[in-house]
Design an enzyme around this catalytic site. Structure first.
Site, PDB file in Angstrom:
ATOM      1  N   GLY A 154      27.411 -55.767 -39.112  1.00  0.00           N
ATOM      2  CA  GLY A 154      28.012 -54.554 -39.695  1.00  0.00           C
ATOM      3  C   GLY A 154      28.505 -54.836 -41.114  1.00  0.00           C
ATOM      4  CG  HIS A 155      31.839 -57.458 -41.719  1.00  0.00           C
ATOM      5  ND1 HIS A 155      32.004 -58.165 -40.550  1.00  0.00           N
ATOM      6  CD2 HIS A 155      32.979 -56.749 -41.888  1.00  0.00           C
ATOM      7  CE1 HIS A 155      33.176 -57.895 -40.029  1.00  0.00           C
ATOM      8  NE2 HIS A 155      33.800 -57.035 -40.808  1.00  0.00           N
TER       9      HIS A 155
ATOM     10  CD  GLN B 137      39.848 -49.460 -42.471  1.00  0.00           C
ATOM     11  OE1 GLN B 137      40.781 -50.094 -42.012  1.00  0.00           O
ATOM     12  NE2 GLN B 137      38.680 -50.030 -42.705  1.00  0.00           N
TER      13      GLN B 137
ATOM     14  CB  VAL C 207      25.596 -52.221 -37.508  1.00  0.00           C
ATOM     15  CG1 VAL C 207      24.449 -53.104 -37.039  1.00  0.00           C
ATOM     16  CG2 VAL C 207      25.416 -51.857 -38.982  1.00  0.00           C
TER      17      VAL C 207
ATOM     18  N   GLY D 254      37.027 -60.638 -42.419  1.00  0.00           N
ATOM     19  CA  GLY D 254      36.261 -61.819 -42.054  1.00  0.00           C
ATOM     20  C   GLY D 254      35.710 -61.782 -40.641  1.00  0.00           C
TER      21      GLY D 254
ATOM     22  CE  LYS E  54      33.747 -51.512 -35.020  1.00  0.00           C
ATOM     23  NZ  LYS E  54      35.130 -51.412 -34.500  1.00  0.00           N
TER      24      LYS E  54
ATOM     25  CG  LEU F 141      31.882 -61.992 -42.917  1.00  0.00           C
ATOM     26  CD1 LEU F 141      31.105 -62.438 -44.159  1.00  0.00           C
ATOM     27  CD2 LEU F 141      32.670 -60.732 -43.206  1.00  0.00           C
TER      28      LEU F 141
HETATM   29  O1  PAF Z   1      38.542 -52.726 -41.944  1.00  0.00           O
HETATM   30  C1  PAF Z   1      39.116 -53.807 -42.211  1.00  0.00           C
HETATM   31  O2  PAF Z   1      38.583 -54.879 -41.982  1.00  0.00           O
HETATM   32  C2  PAF Z   1      40.492 -53.778 -42.848  1.00  0.00           C
HETATM   33  O3  PAF Z   1      41.264 -52.738 -42.338  1.00  0.00           O
HETATM   34  C3  PAF Z   1      40.467 -53.749 -44.379  1.00  0.00           C
HETATM   35  C4  PAF Z   1      39.838 -52.473 -44.905  1.00  0.00           C
HETATM   36  C5  PAF Z   1      39.692 -54.941 -44.910  1.00  0.00           C
HETATM   37  C6  PAF Z   1      41.889 -53.822 -44.933  1.00  0.00           C
HETATM   38  O4  PAF Z   1      42.540 -54.987 -44.524  1.00  0.00           O
END
Ligand code: PAF
Length: 284
Positions: free
Chosen positions: A36-37, A156, A179, A31, A152, A33
């Protein structure tokens, strides 16, 4: 856009979409947001029939001294933004829905080894176990065809790709480029914590990545030389404190010495109390 808070309700809606032969794109987020999201959501919308996004600040991936309690949250604003970016189903579960017995009592976790120990893993023990466990749960709930993550968080992305490959998970992981603001700052929900002066200081991350890019383009192949130049630039900024400068193989995240193939240059730097990350991949 439908906003759904329970696993059962979401599963029912997704089952329905799949019965209609629709493909499902998934954008997991915590969240607050930003563009980028929204870029991930728009790309998902362009490629898939139905877009599911989740907003869940996952307690399992925060250490005891980290910013879980103060992590920025604004569900109302996020819902409007998600809808404008084409999200069809927004999953906003309360913590008890994801962890009915409490996250600390979870008996099962998913852990990727080796590539989780360096970079962010070194200063955030348990972080990636929390990420892979929640992403696994979310994948089981949503059963997406494609899932979208921002580059970014390069580590992960590598960790989730590894999990999907090792566990034969039925989803394609799509990494979407970083972004940036026009001045180079990589978008992050944590940027909201920066004061005006800190925001200016934070530009040292993208500036030092540009320097790395120039050095690589100019023929530098010694990781040590690159790291030294980046460190010198960051250390000139009084508000910046280096957590790590990593120069690694872009896939295995193994430290590079002599650069021979696509290389990831990744940084974590504290600006005041805010820890920021940024990176670039040099394809060679
Ligand atoms: O990148 C994120 O915002 C978090 O690590 C994710 C992938 C939503 C997992 O909680």
């Amino acid at each position: 856009m439908k906003i759904v808070q329970t696993v059962e309700a979401l599963k029912a809606l997704i089952r329905q979409a799949k019965r209609e032969g629709k493909t499902v794109g998934f954008v997991p987020t915590m969240g607050y947001l930003h563009e980028g999201h929204l870029t991930l959501m728009r790309q998902a919308k362009a490629e898939q029939d139905v877009v599911v996004a989740s907003i869940f600040v996952n307690p399992l991936q925060f250490g005891p001294t980290e910013d879980f309690a103060v992590y920025p949250r604004d569900l109302e604003r996020d819902s409007l933004l998600a809808e404008s970016a084409g999200v069809d189903l927004l999953f906003t579960p309360p913590v008890e829905e994801m962890y009915p017995s409490g996250h600390a009592s979870m008996l099962t976790s998913v852990e990727v080894s080796e590539i989780t120990t360096g970079l962010c893993g070194a200063s955030r023990p348990g972080h990636f176990r929390g990420v892979t466990t929640v992403v696994n749960k979310l994948f089981n709930i949503v059963e997406p065809d494609r899932a979208y993550f921002g580059q970014k968080d390069a580590q992960q992305v590598a960790v989730i790709k590894q999990m999907v490959k090792d566990l034969n998970m039925n989803v394609t992981v799509v990494a979407v480029p970083i972004v940036r603001e026009t001045d180079g700052l990589a978008l992050s929900s944590r940027n909201v914590f920066l004061s005006q002066t800190e925001r200016q200081a934070a530009l040292v991350l993208s500036r030092s990545l540009r320097l790395a890019n120039e050095m690589l383009a100019g023929g530098c192949r010694q990781a040590g030389e690159l790291r030294k130049a980046i460190a010198e630039m960051i250390e000139k900024e009084p508000l910046a404190h280096i957590d790590y400068i990593a120069i690694t193989d872009a896939e295995t995240l193994k430290e590079a010495e002599v650069i021979t193939k696509p290389v990831l240059v990744a940084l974590a730097v504290r600006i005041g109390k805010t820890r920021l990350i940024d990176n670039m991949v040099w394809e060679g």
